[in-house]
Design a protein around this motif. Structure first.
Motif, PDB file in Angstrom:
ATOM      1  N   ARG A   1       0.674   9.954   5.137  1.00 16.00           N
ATOM      2  CA  ARG A   1       0.917   9.745   6.753  1.00 16.00           C
ATOM      3  C   ARG A   1       0.115   8.808   7.141  1.00 16.00           C
ATOM      4  O   ARG A   1       0.499   7.694   7.792  1.00 16.00           O
ATOM      5  CB  ARG A   1       0.760  11.038   7.346  1.00 16.00           C
ATOM      6  N   ASP A   2      -1.024   8.252   6.587  1.00 14.64           N
ATOM      7  CA  ASP A   2      -2.031   7.590   7.243  1.00 14.64           C
ATOM      8  C   ASP A   2      -1.696   6.064   6.645  1.00 14.64           C
ATOM      9  O   ASP A   2      -1.844   5.986   5.501  1.00 14.64           O
ATOM     10  CB  ASP A   2      -3.417   7.683   6.870  1.00 14.64           C
ATOM     11  N   LYS A   3      -1.561   5.167   7.702  1.00 15.83           N
ATOM     12  CA  LYS A   3      -0.928   3.885   7.233  1.00 15.83           C
ATOM     13  C   LYS A   3      -2.255   3.083   6.338  1.00 15.83           C
ATOM     14  O   LYS A   3      -1.765   2.358   5.514  1.00 15.83           O
ATOM     15  CB  LYS A   3      -0.339   2.991   8.267  1.00 15.83           C
ATOM     16  N   ASP A   4      -3.517   3.216   7.088  1.00 10.51           N
ATOM     17  CA  ASP A   4      -4.428   2.378   6.399  1.00 10.51           C
ATOM     18  C   ASP A   4      -4.733   3.083   5.116  1.00 10.51           C
ATOM     19  O   ASP A   4      -5.279   2.209   4.180  1.00 10.51           O
ATOM     20  CB  ASP A   4      -5.827   2.673   7.350  1.00 10.51           C
ATOM     21  N   LEU A   5      -4.490   4.323   4.998  1.00 11.70           N
ATOM     22  CA  LEU A   5      -4.843   4.925   3.572  1.00 11.70           C
ATOM     23  C   LEU A   5      -3.675   4.406   2.509  1.00 11.70           C
ATOM     24  O   LEU A   5      -4.050   3.908   1.341  1.00 11.70           O
ATOM     25  CB  LEU A   5      -4.636   6.477   3.538  1.00 11.70           C
ATOM     26  N   GLN A   6      -2.451   4.301   2.951  1.00 12.00           N
ATOM     27  CA  GLN A   6      -1.324   3.794   2.197  1.00 12.00           C
ATOM     28  C   GLN A   6      -1.866   2.429   1.691  1.00 12.00           C
ATOM     29  O   GLN A   6      -1.757   2.018   0.631  1.00 12.00           O
ATOM     30  CB  GLN A   6      -0.184   3.462   2.940  1.00 12.00           C
ATOM     31  N   ARG A   7      -2.279   1.551   2.643  1.00 12.70           N
ATOM     32  CA  ARG A   7      -2.758   0.075   2.241  1.00 12.70           C
ATOM     33  C   ARG A   7      -3.742   0.114   1.234  1.00 12.70           C
ATOM     34  O   ARG A   7      -3.785  -0.560   0.218  1.00 12.70           O
ATOM     35  CB  ARG A   7      -3.110  -0.472   3.309  1.00 12.70           C
ATOM     36  N   ARG A   8      -4.788   0.937   1.423  1.00 12.48           N
ATOM     37  CA  ARG A   8      -6.060   1.114   0.460  1.00 12.48           C
ATOM     38  C   ARG A   8      -5.684   1.584  -0.927  1.00 12.48           C
ATOM     39  O   ARG A   8      -6.370   1.358  -1.656  1.00 12.48           O
ATOM     40  CB  ARG A   8      -6.962   1.804   1.215  1.00 12.48           C
ATOM     41  N   LEU A   9      -4.481   2.380  -0.858  1.00 15.93           N
ATOM     42  CA  LEU A   9      -4.178   2.812  -2.163  1.00 15.93           C
ATOM     43  C   LEU A   9      -3.049   2.021  -3.001  1.00 15.93           C
ATOM     44  O   LEU A   9      -2.550   2.378  -3.920  1.00 15.93           O
ATOM     45  CB  LEU A   9      -3.555   4.460  -2.155  1.00 15.93           C
ATOM     46  N   THR A  10      -2.992   0.827  -2.209  1.00 19.26           N
ATOM     47  CA  THR A  10      -1.880  -0.028  -2.964  1.00 19.26           C
ATOM     48  C   THR A  10      -2.547  -1.064  -3.779  1.00 19.26           C
ATOM     49  O   THR A  10      -3.346  -1.751  -3.316  1.00 19.26           O
ATOM     50  CB  THR A  10      -1.097  -0.565  -1.621  1.00 19.26           C
ATOM     51  N   PRO A  11      -2.255  -1.233  -5.095  1.00 19.13           N
ATOM     52  CA  PRO A  11      -2.796  -2.054  -5.955  1.00 19.13           C
ATOM     53  C   PRO A  11      -2.359  -3.683  -5.613  1.00 19.13           C
ATOM     54  O   PRO A  11      -1.298  -3.829  -5.074  1.00 19.13           O
ATOM     55  CB  PRO A  11      -2.166  -1.936  -7.218  1.00 19.13           C
ATOM     56  N   ASP A  12      -3.284  -4.377  -5.817  1.00 21.62           N
ATOM     57  CA  ASP A  12      -2.858  -6.081  -5.428  1.00 21.62           C
ATOM     58  C   ASP A  12      -2.623  -6.884  -6.801  1.00 21.62           C
ATOM     59  O   ASP A  12      -2.513  -7.862  -6.793  1.00 21.62           O
ATOM     60  CB  ASP A  12      -4.119  -6.712  -4.659  1.00 21.62           C
ATOM     61  N   TYR A  13      -2.408  -6.099  -7.856  1.00 19.81           N
ATOM     62  CA  TYR A  13      -2.050  -6.638  -9.055  1.00 19.81           C
ATOM     63  C   TYR A  13      -0.425  -6.384  -9.431  1.00 19.81           C
ATOM     64  O   TYR A  13      -0.038  -5.126  -9.084  1.00 19.81           O
ATOM     65  CB  TYR A  13      -3.011  -6.507 -10.237  1.00 19.81           C
ATOM     66  N   ASP A  14       0.126  -6.749 -10.294  1.00 20.50           N
ATOM     67  CA  ASP A  14       1.454  -6.719 -10.779  1.00 20.50           C
ATOM     68  C   ASP A  14       1.472  -5.120 -11.461  1.00 20.50           C
ATOM     69  O   ASP A  14       0.657  -4.926 -12.223  1.00 20.50           O
ATOM     70  CB  ASP A  14       2.103  -7.774 -11.669  1.00 20.50           C
ATOM     71  N   PHE A  15       2.875  -4.684 -11.361  1.00 21.26           N
ATOM     72  CA  PHE A  15       3.089  -3.387 -11.720  1.00 21.26           C
ATOM     73  C   PHE A  15       2.995  -3.782 -13.512  1.00 21.26           C
ATOM     74  O   PHE A  15       3.815  -4.611 -13.842  1.00 21.26           O
ATOM     75  CB  PHE A  15       4.420  -2.921 -11.486  1.00 21.26           C
ATOM     76  N   GLY A  16       2.521  -2.872 -14.168  1.00 17.45           N
ATOM     77  CA  GLY A  16       2.360  -3.280 -15.599  1.00 17.45           C
ATOM     78  C   GLY A  16       1.214  -3.951 -16.338  1.00 17.45           C
ATOM     79  O   GLY A  16       0.729  -3.937 -17.500  1.00 17.45           O
ATOM     80  N   CYS A  17       0.308  -4.572 -15.177  1.00 15.40           N
ATOM     81  CA  CYS A  17      -0.839  -5.132 -15.769  1.00 15.40           C
ATOM     82  C   CYS A  17      -2.103  -4.196 -16.135  1.00 15.40           C
ATOM     83  O   CYS A  17      -2.913  -4.173 -17.244  1.00 15.40           O
ATOM     84  CB  CYS A  17      -1.484  -6.094 -14.880  1.00 15.40           C
ATOM     85  N   LYS A  18      -1.886  -2.901 -15.720  1.00 12.85           N
ATOM     86  CA  LYS A  18      -2.780  -1.795 -16.017  1.00 12.85           C
ATOM     87  C   LYS A  18      -1.844  -0.785 -16.370  1.00 12.85           C
ATOM     88  O   LYS A  18      -0.782  -0.759 -15.565  1.00 12.85           O
ATOM     89  CB  LYS A  18      -3.756  -1.564 -14.744  1.00 12.85           C
TER      90      LYS A  18
END
Length: 495
Positions: free
Chosen positions: A276-293
């Motif tokens: 629900r929390d927008k800030d929490l959504q942002r902080r749990l979002t990776p800034d690298y491409d899907f598949g790098c890890k």
């Protein structure tokens, strides 16, 4: 009395070592020994038994191809079931009698005059064998972070690779360091019982929903009576994972990252509808491409952060005090339990896991670090006669270790079969074949997400300390199996 010389010594009794033992038996070898530092077999599936442990590959695919298991309870089975599968396979193929448990290997050295490997054990004993196979696994050396004050913490400290089954998280105040695949499974279990849980995140992880289904008793009976039915399901799950790796990882240039984008969009939508929390959504979002890890699957990880008792801390850890953790933002979480979900030390402690010294005194670990991490077809190294390392650079195929074992067992079959046919006693991969293979792997990685994607912030264990993604063999399982079955025997000196 003359010393006993084994045909082969295998280091490690996980699925790699068990597979190597089965292949040796098929080839007619019976005088060999598996050396295992733990008191039971199963490797990482014996050592790890934290709450929530489960395989993140469908168990229809997570098994030896020649030994399907009709008894899985669900599509993504628990760690307990995987361990039981290891026991059952070892017993069926009479591997257990070859294992020496509670035996720590300190190093191995090639004796050129005698043409044998001398393997030194803790306690002073030395064993001798014609062939040496290391099956120490990729995830065998737990990593403990060097954080100021960690040795002064007065509460309970538990590493996920050394879980205390008597520990009860009910009403405890817990801090957990790490948000990798292990933490994704463990955090929901702790969140259900803890009075307070603080999650210390360095790098967010891509999480997508898990499509998990139980297998009914009728389905299990069908699998037992008609193994082809289970093999048919395996063909489908293998094909799906092969497609994911082929499109998203290996051939990033060809497909222009379309699958990666689609997968990251799925993860983003999942976060959007779950948190629900927008800030929490942002902080749990990776800034690298899907598949790098390595991504992971969970239907409860994100939901855990909706609990008022669960907190995400992503500013970094400044220090650990006797009663808690002080973050870089100055806040302090008072805790009574510190859980280390900090994974494993792959490159410094695991490549190789023991000291191996080959021909002309070449030290394998030193040579890898002074040149490049390399191994012909992920198993053989020049200057190391009669030696195969099953957990080597360019060894791991995709997301499924059993696919790796499939091609490695075929490689063994072709190599040892030729050695026996010639009545030879020694094999060693040529430097030319090894260099040719390394150059080809480097070229193939040039088309992968590891080279072309945005991976700088992933901190993935796929990358060695030089920044090269030399853990994976960048090709399909079918291609790897074909190469293991057809490679030129002239790539080896056999004498």
């Amino acid at each position: 009395m003359a010393e006993h010389q084994f045909d082969a010594i295998i280091v490690g009794a996980g699925f790699g070592g068990i597979g190597a033992a089965i292949q040796l038996k098929r080839l007619g070898f019976d005088d060999f020994v598996l050396l295992e530092r733990e008191d039971d077999l199963g490797g990482t599936w014996y050592v790890n038994h934290y709450p929530g442990l489960a395989v993140d590959v469908p168990t229809t695919s997570y098994s030896y191809f020649f030994e399907p298991n009709p008894n899985w309870s669900r599509l993504f089975s628990t760690g307990t079931e995987i361990k039981q599968y290891a026991d059952d396979v070892a017993d069926k193929y009479d591997v257990r009698r070859h294992i020496r448990f509670n035996t720590t290997v300190e190093g191995a050295r090639w004796d050129e005059d005698a043409g044998v490997w001398r393997v030194a054990l803790a306690g002073g004993e030395t064993l001798t064998a014609r062939y040496l196979i290391t099956a120490t696994g990729f995830l065998s050396q737990p990593l403990t972070p060097e954080i100021p004050g960690i040795t002064g913490f007065e509460g309970t400290i538990i590493h996920t690779a050394d879980w205390d089954d008597s520990y009860d998280p009910t009403n405890r105040r817990i801090g957990i360091i790490g948000t990798g695949a292990t933490a994704v499974q463990l955090i929901p279990e702790l969140a259900r019982a803890a009075a307070d849980l603080t999650v210390y995140q360095r790098t967010p992880i891509w999480v997508v929903p898990k499509v998990d289904v139980p297998f009914s008793a009728r389905a299990k009976r069908l699998f037992a009576r008609l193994p082809l039915a289970q093999r048919a399901i395996r063909v489908l799950t293998d094909a799906l994972y092969e497609f994911m790796v082929y499109v998203a990882v290996v051939h990033r240039r060809t497909f222009r990252g379309r699958f990666n984008i689609a997968a990251s969009d799925l993860a983003k939508m999942y976060r959007f509808v779950t948190i629900r929390d927008k800030d929490l959504q942002r902080r749990l979002t990776p800034d690298y491409d899907f598949g790098c890890k390595r991504p992971t699957f969970s239907n409860s990880y994100y939901q855990s952060f909706n609990k008022s008792t669960v907190h995400l801390q992503d500013s970094g850890i400044n220090r650990i005090e006797p009663d808690g953790i002080v973050a870089n933002d100055g806040s302090k979480a008072v805790i009574d339990t510190l859980v280390l979900a900090t994974g494993f030390d792959l490159w410094e402690a695991n490549f190789p896991a023991i000291e191996v010294v080959g021909r002309d005194g070449r030290n394998l670990g030193k040579w890898w670090r002074e040149t490049r991490f390399q191994a012909y077809q992920g198993v053989a190294v020049p200057y190391f006669p009669n030696f195969l390392s099953l957990a080597s650079p360019y060894a791991f195929i995709g997301l499924n270790f059993f696919n790796t074992m499939e091609y490695q067992m075929r490689h063994m079959d072709r190599l040892f079969g030729e050695v026996k046919r010639r009545g030879a006693s020694t094999f060693e991969v040529t430097e030319e074949a090894n260099t040719r293979y390394l150059d080809r792997m480097t070229e193939l990685l040039g088309d992968s997400i590891f080279t072309l994607g945005n991976c700088a912030s992933a901190r993935s264990y796929y990358f060695n300390p030089r920044g090269e993604a030399t853990l994976l063999r960048p090709m399909s399982m079918r291609a790897a199996v074909r190469e293991a079955s057809e490679y030129p025997l002239s790539d080896y000196h056999i004498s």
